[in-house]
Design a protein around this motif. Sequence first.
Motif, PDB file in Angstrom:
ATOM      1  N   GLU A 110       0.876  -1.164   0.000  1.00  0.00           N
ATOM      2  CA  GLU A 110       0.000   0.000   0.000  1.00  0.00           C
ATOM      3  C   GLU A 110       0.917   1.218   0.000  1.00  0.00           C
ATOM      4  N   ILE A 111       0.787   2.073  -1.013  1.00  0.00           N
ATOM      5  CA  ILE A 111       1.666   3.227  -1.179  1.00  0.00           C
ATOM      6  C   ILE A 111       1.029   4.443  -0.526  1.00  0.00           C
ATOM      7  N   ASP A 112       1.839   5.255   0.127  1.00  0.00           N
ATOM      8  CA  ASP A 112       1.358   6.483   0.759  1.00  0.00           C
ATOM      9  C   ASP A 112       0.792   7.412  -0.315  1.00  0.00           C
ATOM     10  N   VAL A 149      -0.328  10.497  -0.268  1.00  0.00           N
ATOM     11  CA  VAL A 149       0.148  11.885  -0.239  1.00  0.00           C
ATOM     12  C   VAL A 149       1.504  11.991  -0.925  1.00  0.00           C
ATOM     13  N   SER A 150       2.401  11.066  -0.628  1.00  0.00           N
ATOM     14  CA  SER A 150       3.727  11.089  -1.263  1.00  0.00           C
ATOM     15  C   SER A 150       3.624  10.862  -2.764  1.00  0.00           C
ATOM     16  N   ARG A 159      -6.122   6.351  -3.442  1.00  0.00           N
ATOM     17  CA  ARG A 159      -5.701   4.976  -3.195  1.00  0.00           C
ATOM     18  C   ARG A 159      -4.587   4.617  -4.156  1.00  0.00           C
TER      19      ARG A 159
END
Length: 91
Positions: free
Chosen positions: A11-13, A15-16, A31
Amino acid sequence: VSVSGDQYRFEIDPVSLAYYLDSLGSTTVDRADMEATIKDGTLTALKLDLEGVYRIQDQSQPFTAVVDMEAEDINKDVAVPYPADLANWGK
């Protein structure tokens, strides 16, 4: 991170990732998931699946994107051809 056999799910952040897609702040990622297949220490497949919203002034547009890659001919040289005139390429 979750692992099932040779399948890894990340799961990738959001916001980043939104910052890397658009550092001006007009993109929001809601997402972002990445799935990787790693066999014998070698990445053989990768899938990035994301959704979010582009905003320009008062307008917004939702987007989805799926990038699906599979490695072929691992450990062999690959040639990527580029057009000689990038300014007019794709017009």
